[in-house]
Motif scaffolding. Sequence first.
Motif, mmCIF file in Angstrom:
data_model
loop_
_atom_site.group_PDB
_atom_site.id
_atom_site.type_symbol
_atom_site.label_atom_id
_atom_site.label_comp_id
_atom_site.label_asym_id
_atom_site.label_seq_id
_atom_site.Cartn_x
_atom_site.Cartn_y
_atom_site.Cartn_z
ATOM 1 N N VAL A 167 88.572 56.271 -23.793
ATOM 2 C CA VAL A 167 87.626 56.631 -24.848
ATOM 3 C C VAL A 167 86.411 55.715 -24.810
ATOM 4 O O VAL A 167 85.273 56.164 -25.009
ATOM 5 C CB VAL A 167 88.320 56.592 -26.220
ATOM 6 C CG1 VAL A 167 87.305 56.766 -27.344
ATOM 7 C CG2 VAL A 167 89.384 57.678 -26.300
ATOM 8 N N ALA A 168 86.622 54.432 -24.538
ATOM 9 C CA ALA A 168 85.484 53.514 -24.431
ATOM 10 C C ALA A 168 84.535 53.949 -23.322
ATOM 11 O O ALA A 168 83.308 53.859 -23.464
ATOM 12 C CB ALA A 168 85.988 52.087 -24.176
ATOM 13 N N SER A 169 85.088 54.461 -22.224
ATOM 14 C CA SER A 169 84.230 54.947 -21.142
ATOM 15 C C SER A 169 83.440 56.180 -21.567
ATOM 16 O O SER A 169 82.302 56.389 -21.126
ATOM 17 C CB SER A 169 85.070 55.264 -19.894
ATOM 18 O OG SER A 169 85.815 56.475 -20.057
ATOM 19 N N GLN A 170 84.026 57.004 -22.446
ATOM 20 C CA GLN A 170 83.316 58.180 -22.935
ATOM 21 C C GLN A 170 82.193 57.792 -23.902
ATOM 22 O O GLN A 170 81.133 58.422 -23.921
ATOM 23 C CB GLN A 170 84.297 59.131 -23.620
ATOM 24 C CG GLN A 170 85.297 59.781 -22.674
ATOM 25 C CD GLN A 170 84.626 60.642 -21.623
ATOM 26 O OE1 GLN A 170 83.887 61.569 -21.945
ATOM 27 N NE2 GLN A 170 84.855 60.320 -20.360
ATOM 28 N N VAL A 171 82.416 56.751 -24.703
ATOM 29 C CA VAL A 171 81.364 56.268 -25.600
ATOM 30 C C VAL A 171 80.130 55.878 -24.797
ATOM 31 O O VAL A 171 78.989 56.099 -25.228
ATOM 32 C CB VAL A 171 81.875 55.082 -26.448
ATOM 33 C CG1 VAL A 171 80.722 54.431 -27.225
ATOM 34 C CG2 VAL A 171 82.960 55.542 -27.407
#
Length: 354
Positions: free
Chosen positions: A180-184
């Motif tokens: 999810v951090a990579s998607q942010v």
Amino acid sequence: MKGVFSAPGDYIHFKSQVPLHKIPIGTKQWRYYDFGPKAVPPLICLPGVAGTADVYYKQIMSLSMKGYRVISVDIPRVWNLHEWIQAFENFLDVIDVHHIHLYGTSLGGFLAQLFAQHRPRRVKSLILSNTFLETRSFASAMPWAPVVNWTPSFLLKRYVLTGIRDGPHEPFIADSVDFVASQVETLSSDDLASRLTLNVDAASVGSLLLSDSFITIMDTNDYCAIPQQLKDQLSDRYPEARCARLKSGGDFPFLSRPDEVNLHLQLHLRRVGLEARPDMVRGIPKDGAGGSHGEERDGKEDPDDEPKDDGGSSERQSKENQSFPAPESSESHTSHNQLPSNAQGEDIFLLNVL
């Protein structure tokens, strides 16, 4: 969160096989995946502030292969909840979808409830995960909301990421946080500003015409960014809803506990009378052209998934407070008040065969 993120192998496979659609509707750019038999009313997945359409890739791959149609969307750049309802309805009209089942997590669950409240004839059932009924507590925790439009992107990303518990985690949960951090990182400042604005826009969910028996609440019991008090309020609002408690999973159980989440999604869809069509599943074509099986792509594929920053100044002008659209009449919604007669015992049946 790890310093260097390496995309999971199953996500790389997903991106190589399932097309990403991008279509403009009015001033909104919709980015979404649509996979599964077109004859089946879709399950539409709505993410939270930090999520994108990609975070539900495990649900898309698993459920579509069982004969369900799954649509996963990015929340577009809308600046108030009235605009969200209108934009989402326009999106459904353009992709020619009339009746839907909604799976929403965090902010996505709140938006799903609002849409069900104001467009009851379109929403056949709800699956709500780690979500809430009103935004007051988030507004009080974000006093700088009036200047969110002028806040630099790196500060918005930092603010969103600090809301995610950062270890120590068991490996699967740690991997979900990293994903999810990579998607942010793919989100623009306008994307983040609009979502944070929705998260603090003064509103609460009113009464739904949808019967509690067509609602499933799926929460994690370990921890998540949504305070327990808000999750308890949700359970109190829908006392007859089916409760699916996951022992662990953190903020993103759809990534960290996909097998359990997918099973509960199937149980819910069977209970509310949605029949899968495994006979229409033809497998994922090697060229990835299978968006919705047998259907031509109606948008562009974007395998590189570049940051989504294409202006948005014109959209911000619509941020002024507006009243909600008038709710639809409920004349054709009465069938929602009873579960199908063959639903009894199907939970046990699925547990035995899956």
